[in-house]
Design a protein around this motif. Structure first.
Motif, PDB file in Angstrom:
ATOM      1  N   TYR A  62      40.214  45.518  50.132  1.00 48.59           N
ATOM      2  CA  TYR A  62      38.998  44.726  50.371  1.00 48.59           C
ATOM      3  C   TYR A  62      38.204  44.662  49.062  1.00 48.59           C
ATOM      4  O   TYR A  62      37.256  45.395  48.838  1.00 48.59           O
ATOM      5  CB  TYR A  62      38.183  45.343  51.516  1.00 48.59           C
ATOM      6  CG  TYR A  62      37.151  44.391  52.089  1.00 48.59           C
ATOM      7  CD1 TYR A  62      37.534  43.340  52.917  1.00 48.59           C
ATOM      8  CD2 TYR A  62      35.804  44.540  51.791  1.00 48.59           C
ATOM      9  CE1 TYR A  62      36.600  42.466  53.442  1.00 48.59           C
ATOM     10  CE2 TYR A  62      34.860  43.663  52.312  1.00 48.59           C
ATOM     11  CZ  TYR A  62      35.275  42.634  53.139  1.00 48.59           C
ATOM     12  OH  TYR A  62      34.342  41.755  53.653  1.00 48.59           O
ATOM     13  N   GLY A 168      27.362  40.064  50.143  1.00 50.92           N
ATOM     14  CA  GLY A 168      28.546  40.484  50.893  1.00 50.92           C
ATOM     15  C   GLY A 168      29.383  39.347  51.436  1.00 50.92           C
ATOM     16  O   GLY A 168      30.310  39.570  52.193  1.00 50.92           O
ATOM     17  N   ASN A 173      30.789  34.142  57.240  1.00 55.15           N
ATOM     18  CA  ASN A 173      31.030  34.333  58.671  1.00 55.15           C
ATOM     19  C   ASN A 173      30.320  33.275  59.514  1.00 55.15           C
ATOM     20  O   ASN A 173      30.454  33.249  60.735  1.00 55.15           O
ATOM     21  CB  ASN A 173      30.608  35.742  59.120  1.00 55.15           C
ATOM     22  CG  ASN A 173      31.416  36.832  58.453  1.00 55.15           C
ATOM     23  OD1 ASN A 173      30.858  37.808  57.960  1.00 55.15           O
ATOM     24  ND2 ASN A 173      32.734  36.674  58.409  1.00 55.15           N
ATOM     25  N   TYR A 212      42.393  41.442  54.760  1.00 52.80           N
ATOM     26  CA  TYR A 212      42.055  41.448  56.191  1.00 52.80           C
ATOM     27  C   TYR A 212      43.175  42.070  57.042  1.00 52.80           C
ATOM     28  O   TYR A 212      43.108  42.047  58.265  1.00 52.80           O
ATOM     29  CB  TYR A 212      41.721  40.017  56.659  1.00 52.80           C
ATOM     30  CG  TYR A 212      40.424  39.547  56.010  1.00 52.80           C
ATOM     31  CD1 TYR A 212      39.198  39.730  56.651  1.00 52.80           C
ATOM     32  CD2 TYR A 212      40.419  39.011  54.725  1.00 52.80           C
ATOM     33  CE1 TYR A 212      38.007  39.357  56.047  1.00 52.80           C
ATOM     34  CE2 TYR A 212      39.234  38.631  54.112  1.00 52.80           C
ATOM     35  CZ  TYR A 212      38.029  38.811  54.775  1.00 52.80           C
ATOM     36  OH  TYR A 212      36.848  38.457  54.167  1.00 52.80           O
TER      37      TYR A 212
END
Ligand code: AVI
Length: 337
Positions: A62, A168, A173, A212
């Motif tokens: 990540y 972030g 999202n 992911y």
């Protein structure tokens, strides 16, 4: 909250929204009754989910967190200069509050720090630590859902200006429409100031796939925790082992999709309602959109912000954008005498 001992009751409750637990129940029931089944990713972040997300941020695969942190460290002085003297900093999705310290260390006497997060526990913990480590900084946590219009009425700016910070790649999202709405609200909320946004970039799908689908299964545990949360809070009976973590990159849509896929035909109960999952049926839990630098700047411009400097890492994997808000109307331009 003033710069005093912090009590949970000092934290502003989510403005005009139902308690998170009730909202989670309603959203999950709605998702399970619909086809395709889909729920907003904000419900990942109960205490266990937030801890799992912190663990994701430390994973080798990540790259997002460490890359953004290195960009912030390298350009902190220039970013601080753009934010300016005595600014009020409003941070959306503040989480543990670790990244804001890089900016607080570089800023000239920030007037106030307003961390905005859904999790009261997160806010409480992070705010206590900041009050301790930055004597003289006023910390005013706000427990709120930043995907909805935000009211900052209790915090009149005793500052030169107000600046938003959204790090972030959490903006990834949101759907394109939601991101456009968020940026449009920021253009108004931060008039005369600006918004600093961390945005993950389009890249080799193999790198995204690894990020992911980590080898340790931390992202899988984070995804399945949504079902665990339903078991804890909604009297549900999901068998977590009966759902597979499935995350894949869609190059045309420039996003990761994350799902929980039923490993067999099974029946689950949530709030005394029964739902059947066929083998292979999924609950879509998250999209994580990746942008190009130009694509994100164009989106910000359409939302009424003026793109300024952009900082990237040498591999061009992640970007941090300064977006200026329009100036505050002067008394003359607003027609006042
Ligand atoms: C919070 N957000 C930006 C993360 C992301 O990368 O979309 C959440 C996450 N989902 C899976 N891993 C991390």
């Amino acid at each position: 909250m003033r710069n005093l001992a912090l009590e949970v009751s000092d934290i502003d409750p989510p403005a005009r929204s139902m308690p998170a637990c009730a909202e989670f129940g309603e959203s999950l029931l709605l998702a399970l009754r619909s086809r395709p089944r889909r729920i907003a990713p904000k419900f990942f972040y109960d205490e266990a989910g937030s801890a799992l997300f912190e663990a994701i941020c430390a994973l080798d695969e990540y790259y997002l967190t460490r890359t953004e942190v290195s960009i912030l460290r390298q350009h902190a002085a220039q970013i601080a200069h753009l934010i300016g003297l005595r600014a009020e900093i409003v941070e959306f999705g503040a989480g543990s509050g670790s990244k804001i310290r890089i900016l607080l260390d570089a800023l000239a006497r920030p007037a106030r720090y307003v961390p905005v997060d859904l999790s009261v526990a997160h806010l409480d913990h992070a705010a206590r630590a900041l009050v301790h480590d930055y004597p003289g900084l006023e910390v005013a946590p706000l427990a709120a859902d930043f995907t909805r219009p935000l009211v900052l009425t209790t915090h009149q700016p005793a500052a030169n200006r107000r600046v938003g910070v959204f790090l972030g790649s959490t903006i990834g999202n949101l759907s394109l429409e939601e991101a456009h709405e968020f940026l449009g609200r920021a253009a108004v909320l931060f008039r005369g100031g600006g918004l600093l946004v961390g945005v993950d970039l389009v890249k080799d799908p193999a790198v995204l796939h690894r990020a992911y689908n980590d080898a340790q299964g931390t992202t899988a545990a984070f995804n399945r925790n949504l079902l665990g949360r339903a078991n804890r809070e909604l009297d549900a009976d999901f068998d977590l082992a009966g759902f597979r973590h499935y995350a894949f990159y869609e190059p045309l849509a420039q996003r990761i999709q994350m799902h929980l896929v039923s490993a067999r035909q099974q029946t689950v109960h949530v709030c005394q309602e029964e739902f059947v999952f066929q083998e292979g049926e999924s609950l879509h839990t998250e999209n994580s959109r990746k942008y190009t630098v130009d694509g994100f700047r164009a989106l910000a411009r359409r939302a009424g912000l003026t793109p300024g400097p952009v900082w990237c890492d040498p591999k061009q994997w992640f970007s941090v954008h300064w977006l200026a808000s329009p100036p505050r109307p002067t008394p003359a331009s607003s027609g006042a005498r």
